[in-house]
Design an enzyme around this catalytic site. Structure first.
Site, short mmCIF file in Angstrom:
data_model
loop_
_atom_site.label_atom_id
_atom_site.label_comp_id
_atom_site.label_asym_id
_atom_site.label_seq_id
_atom_site.Cartn_x
_atom_site.Cartn_y
_atom_site.Cartn_z
N ASP A 1 -0.34 5.11 0.71
CA ASP A 1 -0.68 6.06 1.77
C ASP A 1 -0.60 5.39 3.13
OD1 ASP A 1 -1.34 8.39 0.19
OD2 ASP A 1 -3.13 7.32 -0.47
N ASP B 1 0.86 -1.17 0.00
CA ASP B 1 0.00 0.00 0.00
C ASP B 1 0.90 1.23 0.00
OD1 ASP B 1 -2.54 1.37 0.22
OD2 ASP B 1 -1.97 1.81 2.29
#
Length: 342
Positions: free
Chosen positions: A28, A26
């Site tokens: 963010d 991922d």
């Protein structure tokens, strides 16, 4: 297919970057926040890549194109090609393309990432409900998206057009804190129309399918900061996961996690990819990790011992998840977490 319920984090005698061929990272809250690299991210990823692990960046944020994301990562000191970036815009574009004719018009409520992904699938992005679209696609459009865009989506959805959403994350990390995400915007249209969108992003299967198709990963490790997207997405895809505590999830949420939100491994940050993971083992009436022993007491989780905070957290996870079984742990872990500084 039935799956056993995870009751403790797993140990690993190998560095995770050696045990898995591809990290599905991922962005963010894991690699960066608010445009700046998270501490230890750049050097950890460089070391993992130099050791032979493939790095793929998987994001529910549909605003930016893979080219833009790759350029940003490269500027941060993480050399990245556009092909290493997989977005929920790509996943939702594949989902839409499977249900509408080639060359169809699609109303876009979102940013350039969605438009590029739709064009790659042979679809034509349009801006108005009066432009004869056959479907509506909604994705994160940034903090300055005009309110009128939600009205435009509502007009089209109310006319019966199929509605697709890149993802339904209610929040998104920023450099100033936690901000509303695409899920909050989706709720606006849902309230106005009473309709339900088809969703592509994590934790749902279309995103996992898109990621595997684009990376060809055989032994993937999902690395994320959110229990309800990254970790649940790994659970749905039946692959292992590493939760890092640099974004949304905190210790209290982790202890209360139901089975679908329980990661395989837990670590402070991306340095956890470069090491093995300590074993969490039964001990007396509780669970031991390094110098800590955790137990499920009367209404609360108890912690004895000393050592690193992450080892204590791993032991607490085992006590909490075992006590909860296939549900959510309701025991109070506040005092134990405070002792660990978490």
């Amino acid at each position: 297919m039935s799956r056993s319920v995870r009751t403790r984090p797993e140990g690993s005698g190998q560095a995770l970057s050696e045990a898995y061929d591809t990290a599905l990272l991922d962005l963010d809250g894991v690699v960066y926040a608010g445009g700046s690299a998270i501490v230890h991210a750049v050097e950890s990823l460089a070391t993992a890549r130099a050791g032979g692990m493939r790095l793929a960046y998987v994001t529910n944020n549909a605003l930016r194109t893979p080219d833009t994301v790759a350029a940003h990562l490269t500027e941060l000191g993480i050399p990245t090609d556009a092909g290493d970036v997989i977005t929920s815009a790509q996943a939702v574009a594949r989902l839409v393309a499977g249900q509408v004719p080639q060359g169809a018009r699609v109303l876009v409520i979102g940013g350039e990432g969605l438009r590029v992904a739709l064009r790659e699938r042979g679809l034509v992005p349009v801006e108005s409900a009066d432009d004869d679209p056959v479907a509506v696609v909604q994705g994160y459009g940034g903090p300055d998206m005009a309110w009128g865009r939600f009205a435009e989506a509502s007009y089209a959805v109310a006319r019966g057009l199929p509605w697709f959403a890149s993802n339904t994350d209610l929040t998104i990390p920023s450099g100033r804190g936690i901000a509303p995400g695409n899920g909050a915007a989706v709720e606006v249209v849902r309230i106005a129309t009473g309709a339900e969108p088809q969703v592509a992003g994590k934790p749902l299967p279309p995103m996992h399918r898109e990621t595997i198709l684009r990376t060809g990963a055989e032994r993937p490790l999902v690395v994320g900061d959110r229990l309800d997207t990254d970790i649940e997405g790994a659970f749905n895809g039946e692959v292992d996961s590493l939760l890092v505590l640099t974004g949304v999830a905190d210790g209290a949420q982790l202890l209360a996690a139901p089975p679908r939100h329980r990661p395989t491994y837990v670590d402070a940050d991306l340095r956890g990819m470069l090491t093995g993971q300590p074993e969490v083992a039964p001990a007396d009436d509780g669970f031991r990790c390094a110098g800590w022993t955790a137990r499920a007491g009367a209404g609360q989780l108890e912690l004895d011992g000393e050592g690193g905070a992450l080892d204590g957290l791993r032991a607490l996870c085992a006590a909490a998840w075992t006590a909860a079984g296939d549900g959510e742990c309701t025991l109070d872990g506040g005092k134990a977490l405070a002792r660990l500084g978490l």
